[in-house]
Write a protein that holds these residues in place. Sequence first.
Motif, PDB file in Angstrom:
ATOM      1  N   ALA A   1       0.831  -1.207   0.000  1.00 15.15           N
ATOM      2  CA  ALA A   1       0.000   0.000   0.000  1.00 15.15           C
ATOM      3  C   ALA A   1       0.865   1.256   0.000  1.00 15.15           C
ATOM      4  O   ALA A   1       0.586   2.223  -0.724  1.00 15.15           O
ATOM      5  CB  ALA A   1      -0.926   0.001   1.219  1.00 15.15           C
ATOM      6  N   HIS A   2       1.925   1.242   0.820  1.00 15.82           N
ATOM      7  CA  HIS A   2       2.806   2.406   0.881  1.00 15.82           C
ATOM      8  C   HIS A   2       3.544   2.605  -0.447  1.00 15.82           C
ATOM      9  O   HIS A   2       3.746   3.740  -0.882  1.00 15.82           O
ATOM     10  CB  HIS A   2       3.812   2.256   2.024  1.00 15.82           C
ATOM     11  CG  HIS A   2       3.252   2.598   3.366  1.00 15.82           C
ATOM     12  ND1 HIS A   2       3.053   1.667   4.359  1.00 15.82           N
ATOM     13  CD2 HIS A   2       2.823   3.780   3.881  1.00 15.82           C
ATOM     14  CE1 HIS A   2       2.541   2.249   5.428  1.00 15.82           C
ATOM     15  NE2 HIS A   2       2.386   3.533   5.161  1.00 15.82           N
ATOM     16  N   PHE A   3       3.927   1.503  -1.076  1.00 18.78           N
ATOM     17  CA  PHE A   3       4.633   1.649  -2.348  1.00 18.78           C
ATOM     18  C   PHE A   3       3.684   2.119  -3.448  1.00 18.78           C
ATOM     19  O   PHE A   3       4.076   2.918  -4.308  1.00 18.78           O
ATOM     20  CB  PHE A   3       5.318   0.340  -2.757  1.00 18.78           C
ATOM     21  CG  PHE A   3       6.325   0.536  -3.856  1.00 18.78           C
ATOM     22  CD1 PHE A   3       7.569   1.086  -3.580  1.00 18.78           C
ATOM     23  CD2 PHE A   3       6.018   0.208  -5.169  1.00 18.78           C
ATOM     24  CE1 PHE A   3       8.495   1.297  -4.599  1.00 18.78           C
ATOM     25  CE2 PHE A   3       6.931   0.407  -6.189  1.00 18.78           C
ATOM     26  CZ  PHE A   3       8.182   0.954  -5.906  1.00 18.78           C
ATOM     27  N   ARG A   4       2.435   1.648  -3.430  1.00 18.81           N
ATOM     28  CA  ARG A   4       1.450   2.152  -4.399  1.00 18.81           C
ATOM     29  C   ARG A   4       1.295   3.661  -4.264  1.00 18.81           C
ATOM     30  O   ARG A   4       1.173   4.380  -5.260  1.00 18.81           O
ATOM     31  CB  ARG A   4       0.097   1.460  -4.201  1.00 18.81           C
ATOM     32  CG  ARG A   4       0.022   0.050  -4.751  1.00 18.81           C
ATOM     33  CD  ARG A   4      -1.418  -0.409  -4.897  1.00 18.81           C
ATOM     34  NE  ARG A   4      -2.117  -0.463  -3.626  1.00 18.81           N
ATOM     35  CZ  ARG A   4      -2.117  -1.521  -2.812  1.00 18.81           C
ATOM     36  NH1 ARG A   4      -1.450  -2.615  -3.144  1.00 18.81           N
ATOM     37  NH2 ARG A   4      -2.791  -1.501  -1.684  1.00 18.81           N
ATOM     38  N   GLN A   5       1.330   4.139  -3.013  1.00 21.38           N
ATOM     39  CA  GLN A   5       1.218   5.580  -2.796  1.00 21.38           C
ATOM     40  C   GLN A   5       2.438   6.308  -3.334  1.00 21.38           C
ATOM     41  O   GLN A   5       2.329   7.396  -3.922  1.00 21.38           O
ATOM     42  CB  GLN A   5       1.043   5.879  -1.304  1.00 21.38           C
ATOM     43  CG  GLN A   5       0.742   7.330  -0.986  1.00 21.38           C
ATOM     44  CD  GLN A   5      -0.536   7.809  -1.652  1.00 21.38           C
ATOM     45  OE1 GLN A   5      -1.588   7.212  -1.496  1.00 21.38           O
ATOM     46  NE2 GLN A   5      -0.449   8.897  -2.430  1.00 21.38           N
ATOM     47  N   GLN A   6       3.616   5.709  -3.153  1.00 24.13           N
ATOM     48  CA  GLN A   6       4.827   6.340  -3.685  1.00 24.13           C
ATOM     49  C   GLN A   6       4.798   6.396  -5.207  1.00 24.13           C
ATOM     50  O   GLN A   6       5.225   7.384  -5.812  1.00 24.13           O
ATOM     51  CB  GLN A   6       6.070   5.594  -3.197  1.00 24.13           C
ATOM     52  CG  GLN A   6       6.297   5.708  -1.701  1.00 24.13           C
ATOM     53  CD  GLN A   6       7.751   5.493  -1.299  1.00 24.13           C
ATOM     54  OE1 GLN A   6       8.634   5.444  -2.138  1.00 24.13           O
ATOM     55  NE2 GLN A   6       7.987   5.367  -0.004  1.00 24.13           N
ATOM     56  N   LEU A   7       4.296   5.325  -5.834  1.00 27.20           N
ATOM     57  CA  LEU A   7       4.159   5.346  -7.286  1.00 27.20           C
ATOM     58  C   LEU A   7       3.187   6.441  -7.716  1.00 27.20           C
ATOM     59  O   LEU A   7       3.420   7.136  -8.718  1.00 27.20           O
ATOM     60  CB  LEU A   7       3.671   3.992  -7.802  1.00 27.20           C
ATOM     61  CG  LEU A   7       4.649   2.819  -7.782  1.00 27.20           C
ATOM     62  CD1 LEU A   7       3.980   1.581  -8.365  1.00 27.20           C
ATOM     63  CD2 LEU A   7       5.918   3.138  -8.550  1.00 27.20           C
TER      64      LEU A   7
END
Length: 234
Positions: free
Chosen positions: A172-178
């Motif tokens: 979830a955190h990486f999706r937000q970074q993307l």
Amino acid sequence: MARLARLYAPGIPQLLQVHFAQPLAAPADPTPVEPLGQLAAWLRECAHEQQVTVHGWALLNDRLALLATPASQRGISRLVQSIGRRFATRLALGRVFDGRYRSALIQPGEWILPVMVWLDTLPVQLGYVDQAEFWPWSSAVHHTGLNLKPHTWATDHPDYWQLGNTPFERQAHFRQQLANGLNTTQREHIESALFGQWALGTEPFLQSLDTTRRATPAPRGRPRKHVAPQENDA
């Protein structure tokens, strides 16, 4: 001009990019599903054979890019050579790669996640898809949790694990970074280091590197001359 020696430092990840001499397909052509799938399989096999730990990767019609930590100084070059040999015998006629690959040392704890965002969003930057997760031939589907098959060959970097205590939190955190993307300065730093084949990191990190050549560009212009102080006549 003599070629720059490859930068290597034990345990330090490298960002790599190499272009194909002949693109797998023209921009207006259908996506070359079979060649991309074959190259992805070769990347997995060759990384295992050459003891290169892959943290992120992207295969496009005209290039291969990856973030990886080699177990030995020549691990990355042997990985590229191994893929090139397979490519030459099955997919390509003549020269496989358009020149040498370019690579940059990447500082853990500081630049790994921005580089992963840069890497996983390459298909978006180059107009292949609108969202990174929609391109199957990259690590974005794994980092965001949208990979439908077990992802058993790429290894998450410890910096990725710092995004959360569970796979769902990290994804979830990486999706937000993307979704947030990179700012212009971050992108310029990454691409300048890769194009120039330098190291990317803070000054203490750069100073700590024990490499066979300079890890950063030399200052522009001629060195300033030292002028000795003149004695006063008295």
